[in-house]
Design a protein around this motif. Structure first.
Motif, PDB file in Angstrom:
ATOM      1  N   LYS A  27     -24.223  -9.314  15.541  1.00 53.49           N
ATOM      2  CA  LYS A  27     -24.655 -10.256  14.494  1.00 53.49           C
ATOM      3  C   LYS A  27     -26.081 -10.008  14.042  1.00 53.49           C
ATOM      4  O   LYS A  27     -26.436 -10.246  12.898  1.00 53.49           O
ATOM      5  CB  LYS A  27     -24.470 -11.696  14.966  1.00 53.49           C
ATOM      6  CG  LYS A  27     -25.291 -12.100  16.159  1.00 53.49           C
ATOM      7  CD  LYS A  27     -24.817 -13.427  16.751  1.00 53.49           C
ATOM      8  CE  LYS A  27     -23.689 -13.235  17.722  1.00 53.49           C
ATOM      9  NZ  LYS A  27     -23.106 -14.430  18.282  1.00 53.49           N
ATOM     10  N   PRO A  58     -15.219  -9.955  10.775  1.00 49.16           N
ATOM     11  CA  PRO A  58     -15.989 -10.632  11.823  1.00 49.16           C
ATOM     12  C   PRO A  58     -15.281 -10.676  13.169  1.00 49.16           C
ATOM     13  O   PRO A  58     -14.114 -11.059  13.261  1.00 49.16           O
ATOM     14  CB  PRO A  58     -16.184 -12.056  11.271  1.00 49.16           C
ATOM     15  CG  PRO A  58     -15.138 -12.253  10.237  1.00 49.16           C
ATOM     16  CD  PRO A  58     -14.717 -10.890   9.749  1.00 49.16           C
ATOM     17  N   GLU A 106     -16.461 -17.437  16.178  1.00 50.27           N
ATOM     18  CA  GLU A 106     -16.538 -18.498  15.164  1.00 50.27           C
ATOM     19  C   GLU A 106     -16.232 -17.940  13.780  1.00 50.27           C
ATOM     20  O   GLU A 106     -15.504 -18.545  12.995  1.00 50.27           O
ATOM     21  CB  GLU A 106     -17.938 -19.119  15.150  1.00 50.27           C
ATOM     22  CG  GLU A 106     -18.327 -19.866  16.417  1.00 50.27           C
ATOM     23  CD  GLU A 106     -18.756 -18.942  17.545  1.00 50.27           C
ATOM     24  OE1 GLU A 106     -18.771 -17.709  17.350  1.00 50.27           O
ATOM     25  OE2 GLU A 106     -19.051 -19.457  18.643  1.00 50.27           O
ATOM     26  N   HIS A 107     -16.800 -16.795  13.483  1.00 54.44           N
ATOM     27  CA  HIS A 107     -16.643 -16.216  12.138  1.00 54.44           C
ATOM     28  C   HIS A 107     -15.242 -15.668  11.956  1.00 54.44           C
ATOM     29  O   HIS A 107     -14.670 -15.726  10.879  1.00 54.44           O
ATOM     30  CB  HIS A 107     -17.720 -15.155  11.915  1.00 54.44           C
ATOM     31  CG  HIS A 107     -19.078 -15.747  12.138  1.00 54.44           C
ATOM     32  ND1 HIS A 107     -19.541 -15.979  13.409  1.00 54.44           N
ATOM     33  CD2 HIS A 107     -20.001 -16.224  11.280  1.00 54.44           C
ATOM     34  CE1 HIS A 107     -20.720 -16.572  13.326  1.00 54.44           C
ATOM     35  NE2 HIS A 107     -21.021 -16.728  12.053  1.00 54.44           N
ATOM     36  N   LEU A 163     -19.108 -24.925  11.793  1.00 58.32           N
ATOM     37  CA  LEU A 163     -19.369 -23.869  12.783  1.00 58.32           C
ATOM     38  C   LEU A 163     -19.484 -24.534  14.151  1.00 58.32           C
ATOM     39  O   LEU A 163     -20.411 -25.319  14.380  1.00 58.32           O
ATOM     40  CB  LEU A 163     -20.676 -23.168  12.397  1.00 58.32           C
ATOM     41  CG  LEU A 163     -21.159 -21.996  13.227  1.00 58.32           C
ATOM     42  CD1 LEU A 163     -20.273 -20.777  13.043  1.00 58.32           C
ATOM     43  CD2 LEU A 163     -22.604 -21.640  12.833  1.00 58.32           C
ATOM     44  N   GLU A 192     -25.777 -17.273  14.066  1.00 60.95           N
ATOM     45  CA  GLU A 192     -24.415 -17.364  13.526  1.00 60.95           C
ATOM     46  C   GLU A 192     -24.372 -18.130  12.202  1.00 60.95           C
ATOM     47  O   GLU A 192     -23.538 -17.846  11.337  1.00 60.95           O
ATOM     48  CB  GLU A 192     -23.494 -18.034  14.545  1.00 60.95           C
ATOM     49  CG  GLU A 192     -23.241 -17.138  15.739  1.00 60.95           C
ATOM     50  CD  GLU A 192     -22.215 -17.677  16.722  1.00 60.95           C
ATOM     51  OE1 GLU A 192     -21.939 -16.996  17.712  1.00 60.95           O
ATOM     52  OE2 GLU A 192     -21.688 -18.789  16.501  1.00 60.95           O
ATOM     53  N   GLU A 195     -25.360 -15.581   9.827  1.00 56.88           N
ATOM     54  CA  GLU A 195     -24.235 -14.636   9.729  1.00 56.88           C
ATOM     55  C   GLU A 195     -23.142 -15.211   8.812  1.00 56.88           C
ATOM     56  O   GLU A 195     -22.607 -14.511   7.942  1.00 56.88           O
ATOM     57  CB  GLU A 195     -23.678 -14.406  11.150  1.00 56.88           C
ATOM     58  CG  GLU A 195     -22.596 -13.355  11.255  1.00 56.88           C
ATOM     59  CD  GLU A 195     -21.990 -13.259  12.676  1.00 56.88           C
ATOM     60  OE1 GLU A 195     -22.282 -14.120  13.537  1.00 56.88           O
ATOM     61  OE2 GLU A 195     -21.210 -12.325  12.899  1.00 56.88           O
ATOM     62  N   ALA A 196     -22.844 -16.496   8.991  1.00 59.39           N
ATOM     63  CA  ALA A 196     -21.791 -17.141   8.182  1.00 59.39           C
ATOM     64  C   ALA A 196     -22.179 -17.177   6.706  1.00 59.39           C
ATOM     65  O   ALA A 196     -21.346 -16.932   5.823  1.00 59.39           O
ATOM     66  CB  ALA A 196     -21.522 -18.552   8.704  1.00 59.39           C
ATOM     67  N   LEU A 213     -21.596 -13.583   5.440  1.00 59.92           N
ATOM     68  CA  LEU A 213     -20.190 -13.140   5.437  1.00 59.92           C
ATOM     69  C   LEU A 213     -19.372 -13.883   4.400  1.00 59.92           C
ATOM     70  O   LEU A 213     -18.527 -13.304   3.722  1.00 59.92           O
ATOM     71  CB  LEU A 213     -19.564 -13.365   6.819  1.00 59.92           C
ATOM     72  CG  LEU A 213     -19.867 -12.356   7.896  1.00 59.92           C
ATOM     73  CD1 LEU A 213     -19.335 -12.846   9.231  1.00 59.92           C
ATOM     74  CD2 LEU A 213     -19.256 -10.991   7.567  1.00 59.92           C
ATOM     75  N   SER A 254     -13.876 -22.728  15.251  1.00 66.53           N
ATOM     76  CA  SER A 254     -14.580 -23.138  14.019  1.00 66.53           C
ATOM     77  C   SER A 254     -13.550 -23.675  13.046  1.00 66.53           C
ATOM     78  O   SER A 254     -12.339 -23.554  13.296  1.00 66.53           O
ATOM     79  CB  SER A 254     -15.396 -22.026  13.362  1.00 66.53           C
ATOM     80  OG  SER A 254     -16.655 -21.925  14.014  1.00 66.53           O
TER      81      SER A 254
END
Ligand code: NDP
Ligand code: MG
Length: 398
Positions: free
Chosen positions: A126, A149, A153-154, A183, A231, A234-235, A238, A258
């Motif tokens: 990540k 991912p 979570e992703h 998340l 994260e 990251e979310a 993404l 998630s």
């Protein structure tokens, strides 16, 4: 036809889980290249079992690896070294799939090389996306790479989003009826510790996660909630949403990985036993599904699922990450670099647990933010932030 896989960071926790899945599907996947940093004996064991064509290690480990390979009648394996070797393995024309599972900023350039070469990139690393953000996403798009991912979570969010969601226009707003992303966070081993208790926790306690078995760095990040902060960033990248559309929900059981909320009142969740083999298998096979050894979820064993709001007073790292994402530009890179230094200093007992976010906050205040216009600019900011963070560690320690 069999898919040829390069595993960056094969000796780590994600690398090992990846091998477990590949082992179950020898007809579908073969291991073409593997990389390690310090665990050379483990790497040789992996080479014995999976017979890759290429192994990559740091230059100072090449001789040790060569001798061990010769001793095991594996001298045909080509040895490459350092960052150039990692990049060559990731972009090799014979490779179809790259598992990006190096920890930290060291994984940035090899992961980016895989995106540039149009590979199926399974993204565990990540930090690489937190640092490079739009550049990584754009590079993947322009070169028809598939960025999937692996972070649980992703991967869950990806599974709960409408199909084709990622192909739609990207403007920071949720679309196709999506209202927000939820998340989930386990809250880590110190979820209900007081601020005072947090001051004296040890690296060993921080690395003992209640639900997941992971590498040291991400274990400490989970304990400070910086992992959730990374994260969150990251979310946003993404799934192309601004940070206000990502809500963090503490869910200590880690059964729901998630959720996605829709405008019609629906909330979709992805559930499963906490085992990284599930998201790895999903990303490997998507849009198909392949078998793993993860037992199916027994809901009668999990009769209680709890949810609570994160406490950013005891866990300020989450707030710092959200602020960095909001500020944009180089702020996430600076945050990540300072955190890597602070976590390493905590693990070697140079600073205390609650000083980790202090080092990060200090560094964010000291290093000038600017637009992240190129990888060179990002790497420079990473370098500067590390120097500032190291000084902060020294000052705190003295
Ligand atoms: P580990 O520490 O277990 O493994 C890290 C891997 O990277 C090892 O193979 C290590 O080699 C290699 N490595 C370390 N430093 C360098 C370097 N400077 N250059 C090249 N290679 C290096 O970490 P994890 O497997 O836990 O995590 C890997 C990534 O996946 C992280 O970004 C993490 O955030 C992410 N992730 C992990 C999850 C998990 O459950 N573990 C869940 C979700 C995401 P060696 O061991 O030989 O020194
Ligand atoms: Mg995760």
């Amino acid at each position: 036809m069999s898919q040829s896989v390069c595993i960056l960071g094969v000796t780590g926790s994600i690398g090992q889980s990846t091998l477990k899945i590949l082992q179950l599907h020898p007809e579908e996947y073969s291991v073409f290249a593997v990389t390690a940093h310090s665990r050379i004996v483990e790497l040789v064991e992996i080479c014995k079992q999976f017979r890759p064509k290429i192994a990559v290690v740091p230059l100072q480990k090449v001789d040790e690896l060569r001798q061990l390979l010769i001793a095991n009648q594996l001298s045909e394996i080509e040895i490459l070294h350092d960052e150039a070797g990692l990049i060559a393995a990731a972009e090799h024309p014979n490779v179809d799939v790259v598992m990006a599972a190096i920890v930290g900023a060291a994984g940035l350039l090899p992961t980016l090389a895989a995106a540039k070469a149009g590979k199926r990139v399974l993204l565990a690393n990540k930090e690489a996306l937190v640092m490079s953000g739009d550049i990584m996403i754009q590079t993947a798009r322009e070169n028809n790479a598939l960025l999937l991912p692996v972070d649980s979570e992703h991967n869950a969010i990806f599974q709960c989003l409408p199909q084709n969601y990622l192909q739609e226009n990207r403007n920071g707003q949720p679309k196709m009826g999506v209202k927000q992303i939820l998340l989930t966070a386990s809250g880590g081993p110190f979820l209900h510790h007081s601020l005072e208790q947090l001051q004296s926790v040890t690296p060993a306690q921080a690395c003992k996660h209640p639900n997941w078995s992971m590498g040291q760095k991400i274990s400490v990040d989970s304990a400070t909630l910086m992992n959730k902060g990374l994260e969150l960033i990251e979310a946003c990248h993404l799934f192309a949403v601004e940070e206000q559309f990502v809500t963090v929900v503490v869910h200590p059981q880690s059964i729901i990985h998630s959720m996605v909320q829709y405008v019609d009142g629906s909330t979709l969740a992805q559930m499963g036993n906490p085992d990284m083999c599930t998201p790895i298998a999903h990303a490997l096979a998507w849009p198909e599904r392949i078998q793993t050894h993860v037992p199916p979820l027994d809901l009668f064993l999990h009769s209680q699922l709890n949810f609570e709001e994160p406490d950013t007073v005891r866990f300020p790292a989450l707030k710092l990450a959200r602020q960095a994402m909001k500020a944009g530009g180089l702020a996430p890179t600076i945050l990540n670099a300072a955190n890597e230094i602070a976590v390493a200093a905590f693990l070697t007992e140079q600073i205390g647990f609650t000083q980790i976010p202090q080092v990060v906050e200090h560094t964010l205040g000291q290093v000038e933010n600017a637009a992240a216009v190129s990888i060179d600019v990002i790497l420079q900011a990473d370098h500067t932030a590390r120097i500032v963070a190291e000084k902060a560690v020294l000052n705190l320690g003295s």
